[in-house]
Scaffold this motif. Structure first.
Motif, mmCIF file in Angstrom:
data_model
loop_
_atom_site.group_PDB
_atom_site.id
_atom_site.type_symbol
_atom_site.label_atom_id
_atom_site.label_comp_id
_atom_site.label_asym_id
_atom_site.label_seq_id
_atom_site.Cartn_x
_atom_site.Cartn_y
_atom_site.Cartn_z
ATOM 1 N N ILE A 32 -14.958 106.423 65.134
ATOM 2 C CA ILE A 32 -16.053 105.983 64.263
ATOM 3 C C ILE A 32 -15.705 104.670 63.567
ATOM 4 C CG2 ILE A 32 -17.386 106.568 62.188
ATOM 5 C CD1 ILE A 32 -17.349 109.495 63.153
ATOM 6 N N PHE A 33 -14.443 104.496 63.163
ATOM 7 C CA PHE A 33 -14.019 103.232 62.551
ATOM 8 C C PHE A 33 -14.270 102.069 63.505
ATOM 9 C CE2 PHE A 33 -10.899 99.870 61.960
ATOM 10 C CZ PHE A 33 -11.112 99.543 60.631
ATOM 11 N N ARG A 34 -13.890 102.246 64.763
ATOM 12 C CA ARG A 34 -14.094 101.186 65.756
ATOM 13 C C ARG A 34 -15.581 100.876 65.903
ATOM 14 N NH1 ARG A 34 -17.313 100.088 70.068
ATOM 15 N NH2 ARG A 34 -16.289 98.876 71.664
ATOM 16 N N GLU A 35 -16.415 101.922 65.921
ATOM 17 C CA GLU A 35 -17.852 101.707 66.081
ATOM 18 C C GLU A 35 -18.414 100.887 64.919
ATOM 19 O OE1 GLU A 35 -19.207 102.226 68.847
ATOM 20 O OE2 GLU A 35 -17.840 103.654 69.748
ATOM 21 N N PHE A 36 -18.011 101.226 63.697
ATOM 22 C CA PHE A 36 -18.466 100.451 62.533
ATOM 23 C C PHE A 36 -17.942 99.020 62.581
ATOM 24 C CE2 PHE A 36 -19.400 104.574 60.505
ATOM 25 C CZ PHE A 36 -20.623 104.272 59.922
ATOM 26 N N ALA A 37 -16.683 98.855 62.957
ATOM 27 C CA ALA A 37 -16.085 97.515 62.987
ATOM 28 C C ALA A 37 -16.793 96.622 64.006
ATOM 29 C CB ALA A 37 -14.595 97.616 63.304
ATOM 30 N N VAL A 38 -17.031 97.135 65.200
ATOM 31 C CA VAL A 38 -17.698 96.332 66.227
ATOM 32 C C VAL A 38 -19.153 96.075 65.842
ATOM 33 C CG1 VAL A 38 -18.435 96.288 68.651
ATOM 34 C CG2 VAL A 38 -16.110 96.984 68.063
ATOM 35 N N THR A 39 -19.806 97.043 65.217
ATOM 36 C CA THR A 39 -21.170 96.827 64.732
ATOM 37 C C THR A 39 -21.186 95.704 63.698
ATOM 38 O OG1 THR A 39 -21.813 99.114 65.172
ATOM 39 C CG2 THR A 39 -23.143 97.901 63.568
ATOM 40 N N GLY A 40 -20.207 95.698 62.801
ATOM 41 C CA GLY A 40 -20.100 94.613 61.822
ATOM 42 C C GLY A 40 -19.897 93.264 62.501
ATOM 43 N N LEU A 41 -19.042 93.231 63.512
ATOM 44 C CA LEU A 41 -18.812 91.996 64.265
ATOM 45 C C LEU A 41 -20.107 91.512 64.910
ATOM 46 C CD1 LEU A 41 -16.687 89.949 65.378
ATOM 47 C CD2 LEU A 41 -16.498 91.470 67.367
ATOM 48 N N ARG A 42 -20.855 92.453 65.468
ATOM 49 C CA ARG A 42 -22.131 92.080 66.098
ATOM 50 C C ARG A 42 -23.121 91.540 65.061
ATOM 51 N NH1 ARG A 42 -21.787 96.749 70.389
ATOM 52 N NH2 ARG A 42 -21.416 95.443 72.211
ATOM 53 N N GLN A 43 -23.103 92.095 63.849
ATOM 54 C CA GLN A 43 -23.982 91.600 62.789
ATOM 55 C C GLN A 43 -23.612 90.168 62.406
ATOM 56 O OE1 GLN A 43 -26.751 93.089 61.627
ATOM 57 N NE2 GLN A 43 -26.338 94.636 63.172
ATOM 58 N N ILE A 44 -22.315 89.894 62.312
ATOM 59 C CA ILE A 44 -21.862 88.530 62.013
ATOM 60 C C ILE A 44 -22.322 87.586 63.117
ATOM 61 C CG2 ILE A 44 -19.817 87.051 61.803
ATOM 62 C CD1 ILE A 44 -18.404 89.492 60.486
ATOM 63 N N ALA A 45 -22.188 88.026 64.365
ATOM 64 C CA ALA A 45 -22.618 87.197 65.494
ATOM 65 C C ALA A 45 -24.116 86.904 65.409
ATOM 66 C CB ALA A 45 -22.286 87.895 66.813
ATOM 67 N N LEU A 46 -24.910 87.915 65.074
ATOM 68 C CA LEU A 46 -26.356 87.706 64.961
ATOM 69 C C LEU A 46 -26.692 86.683 63.888
ATOM 70 C CD1 LEU A 46 -27.837 91.304 65.366
ATOM 71 C CD2 LEU A 46 -28.074 89.367 66.928
ATOM 72 N N LEU A 47 -25.951 86.713 62.772
ATOM 73 C CA LEU A 47 -26.173 85.728 61.713
ATOM 74 C C LEU A 47 -25.877 84.317 62.205
ATOM 75 C CD1 LEU A 47 -24.648 87.631 58.652
ATOM 76 C CD2 LEU A 47 -27.081 87.218 59.134
#
Length: 194
Positions: free
Chosen positions: A108-123
């Motif tokens: 679950i930690f990895r899923e949240f971390a990669v989701t956060g990375l994807r959010q930064i990329a979208l920005l």
């Protein structure tokens, strides 16, 4: 709302139904018996619902790409549905004593971390596409969860703890895929010097 988004929403709607069968202790609590193998009927139903929900992940994406139906809503809902499905089942497996909590925390930690990375990329106007490691991670997680839900069927007949092997493999590949995403996208994490 287009067909791929409806399929994704159906996957999300299956989650509470699956959780009901997985976690509610029915009075009749029927058991399937085959030699030394036992499986409650409600857990079998939960496993079938999980496999049905997991199988829709590839279907919605395929239809969206093939028929040019990719939408921003779909880009948001599809990964959210995946994370909700995997997280809900893994947390339930910890509750049922079938999976170690530290493995679930890592996943679950990895899923949240990669989701956060994807959010930064979208920005930044970029998209972090799924990698080969990420796809392998998803397959291993689905296999491991299915085996855990089904009490290691059919491997318990040959005394191979394939459910344990699969969840360990899923955890290892989950870590590798997370590191891979961050290494390949490290420029997204650079501090702004302005």
């Amino acid at each position: 709302m287009n067909l791929p988004n409806r399929i994704t929403l159906a996957r999300i709607c299956l989650i509470p139904i699956m959780m009901f069968f997985l976690l509610v202790d029915f009075d009749f609590y029927a058991q399937l018996h085959w030699g030394s193998f036992e499986l409650s009927v409600n857990h079998l139903i939960a496993a079938i619902l999980f496999l049905l929900a997991a199988s829709t992940d590839g279907i919605d994406g395929y239809i969206a790409r093939k028929h040019n139906l990719v939408t921003n809503l779909g880009k948001l809902l599809d990964p959210l549905a995946d994370k909700l499905l995997i997280s809900a089942v893994l947390i339930s497996l910890v509750e049922l004593g079938r999976c170690d909590s530290w493995i679930v925390i890592v996943i679950i930690f990895r899923e949240f971390a990669v989701t956060g990375l994807r959010q930064i990329a979208l920005l930044e106007g970029k998209v972090v596409a799924a990698s080969k490691w990420g796809k392998l991670k998803t397959i291993l997680q689905i296999v491991a969860i299915s085996l855990l839900l089904l009490n290691n069927f059919p491997f318990q007949f040959i005394s191979i703890p394939f459910d344990d092997i699969a969840i360990w493999a899923a955890a290892i590949v989950t870590i590798i895929s997370g590191v891979d995403y961050f290494v390949k996208n490290k420029e997204l994490l650079q501090l702004d010097n302005a």
